[in-house]
Design an enzyme around this catalytic site. Structure first.
Site, short mmCIF file in Angstrom:
data_model
loop_
_atom_site.label_atom_id
_atom_site.label_comp_id
_atom_site.label_asym_id
_atom_site.label_seq_id
_atom_site.Cartn_x
_atom_site.Cartn_y
_atom_site.Cartn_z
N LYS A 107 0.84 -1.19 0.00
CA LYS A 107 0.00 0.00 0.00
C LYS A 107 0.88 1.25 0.00
O LYS A 107 1.85 1.32 0.76
CB LYS A 107 -0.90 0.00 1.24
CG LYS A 107 -2.00 -1.05 1.17
CD LYS A 107 -3.13 -0.61 0.26
CE LYS A 107 -4.25 -1.64 0.26
NZ LYS A 107 -5.39 -1.24 -0.59
N ASP A 137 -0.50 -0.52 -4.55
CA ASP A 137 -1.90 -0.07 -4.54
C ASP A 137 -1.97 1.28 -3.85
O ASP A 137 -1.61 1.41 -2.68
CB ASP A 137 -2.78 -1.09 -3.79
CG ASP A 137 -4.26 -0.76 -3.90
OD1 ASP A 137 -4.61 0.23 -4.57
OD2 ASP A 137 -5.08 -1.49 -3.30
N GLU A 165 -1.70 -0.54 -8.96
CA GLU A 165 -3.16 -0.56 -8.84
C GLU A 165 -3.72 0.80 -8.44
O GLU A 165 -3.28 1.40 -7.46
CB GLU A 165 -3.53 -1.63 -7.80
CG GLU A 165 -5.02 -1.77 -7.52
CD GLU A 165 -5.29 -2.95 -6.57
OE1 GLU A 165 -4.50 -3.91 -6.55
OE2 GLU A 165 -6.27 -2.88 -5.83
N ASP A 193 -9.14 -0.74 -9.73
CA ASP A 193 -9.91 -1.37 -8.66
C ASP A 193 -11.13 -0.50 -8.35
O ASP A 193 -12.25 -0.80 -8.76
CB ASP A 193 -9.00 -1.55 -7.43
CG ASP A 193 -9.74 -2.10 -6.21
OD1 ASP A 193 -10.91 -2.52 -6.35
OD2 ASP A 193 -9.16 -2.12 -5.11
N LYS A 217 -13.73 -7.75 -7.17
CA LYS A 217 -14.17 -8.30 -5.89
C LYS A 217 -15.65 -8.61 -6.05
O LYS A 217 -16.39 -7.76 -6.53
CB LYS A 217 -13.94 -7.27 -4.78
CG LYS A 217 -12.49 -6.82 -4.73
CD LYS A 217 -12.24 -5.62 -3.83
CE LYS A 217 -10.75 -5.28 -3.89
NZ LYS A 217 -10.38 -4.09 -3.13
MG LIG Z 1 -7.19 -1.83 -4.28
#
Ligand SMILES: [Mg+2]
Length: 331
Positions: A107, A137, A165, A193, A217
């Site tokens: 992250k 991400d 991402e 995403d 997801k």
């Molecule tokens: Mg993500």
């Protein structure tokens, strides 16, 4: 067939599970679970989400407890380890909990942190795990210039990314960044995403040629079946991922991953190592970078151990009533 709202409320429990490391700005993951004929299911729409968005998560949770589920195509899914936006000095400790892994998602762009801190974290990962594939991400939190700066700095250190991402927020910015990347002679792949799951058209980002990879997801997309339909209508590689669910909800994301025709990248399902507790007897934690496809059994006593405060239960039940109405559940 959809259950009545009263059937959901009858078994509903609200829990708050502590996390090991702050993630997305939270220390505890609050969610509602209920039981249907298929077993226990989890409604984990983040509290700040609108009712419209939370209603899609509810439809997914109902499918997992009551609905038809497609047959899986594999018994194991390779997953990435995940590193929250921790300080450089904490990298070794946090990643040591992940066991063996071939890919790590790091992250970056946490509010209040600098690119220098992101770079230090990434260099530390690479020095500890030189062979690992590295994906970033940013949850849409960089400006185009900052994302480009990080890509250039990493290239300067000889670090290649598997992909980046959601470096920036909007589809237009993603498209602009992609042009900028190729103009400067880089080949960094961009994954979308938030641009998929927060858009009214999940494939708009693909149509705009604003990404190279789709992170999907099933919970925000209304369930396993609808996520599979979206995957089938996309030409891009899919990275099935979790949304910080407990093992109850993660099992549904794992089922989705295991039902995809092809899996080119490690799935983003190695999130249980971030939790300090779980709701099942045998957590969905990867072994050797691999998750066994299964539906773990609820540990009943966990519902008391992690029971949320009474006023949070009331909040979730009211939300359940509003969102249930939005998806046409009868009282
Ligand atoms: Mg993500």
């Amino acid at each position: 067939m959809n259950p009545r709202l009263s059937a959901l409320v009858a078994t509903a429990r609200v829990v708050s599970i502590p996390l090991r490391t702050k993630f997305r700005g939270i220390n505890e993951r609050e969610l509602l679970v209920f039981e249907g004929p298929n077993g226990w299911s989890e409604w984990a729409a983040f509290p700040e989400y609108s009712d419209d968005e939370a209603a899609s998560w509810l439809a997914a949770a109902i499918e997992w407890a009551y609905g038809y589920l497609p047959t899986t195509k594999r018994t194991q899914v390779a997953v990435n380890a995940i590193l929250p936006a921790v300080a450089e000095g904490e990298v070794a400790k946090v990643l040591s909990r992940a066991g063996k892994f071939e890919t790590v998602k790091v992250k970056v762009a946490e509010p209040g942190q600098t690119i220098g801190e992101d770079l230090a974290r990434l260099l530390e990962v690479k020095s500890l795990y030189p062979e690992t594939k590295l994906r970033l991400d940013a949850n849409g939190s960089y400006e185009i210039a900052a994302a480009m700066e990080l890509i250039e700095k990493l290239a300067g250190e000889g670090i290649e990314l598997e992909y980046f991402e959601q470096p920036v927020q909007s589809i237009a910015e993603l498209a602009e960044l992609k042009i900028e990347i190729s103009k400067r002679g880089f080949a960094t792949l961009i994954a979308a995403d938030e641009s998929v799951r927060k858009s009214s058209d999940p494939l708009a980002v693909e149509l705009a040629e604003a990404c190279d990879i789709l992170v999907l997801k099933s919970a925000p997309l209304g369930g396993v079946v609808s996520a599979l339909e979206i995957a089938a209508s996309s030409k891009l590689p899919i990275v099935p991922s979790s949304a910080m669910q407990s093992s109850i909800g993660l099992a549904a994301e794992l089922h989705f991953a295991a039902s995809l025709e092809t899996l080119e990248f490690d799935a983003g399902l190695g999130t249980m190592n971030l939790f300090a507790g779980d709701l099942v007897k045998d957590s969905l934690k990867p072994v050797g970078g691999v998750l066994e496809v299964r539906r773990p059994e609820l540990n009943n006593s966990s519902l008391d151990t992690f029971k949320a405060e009474e006023h949070r239960y009331d909040w979730w039940i009211e939300r359940l009533e509003r969102c249930g109405e939005l998806i046409g559940l009868e009282a």
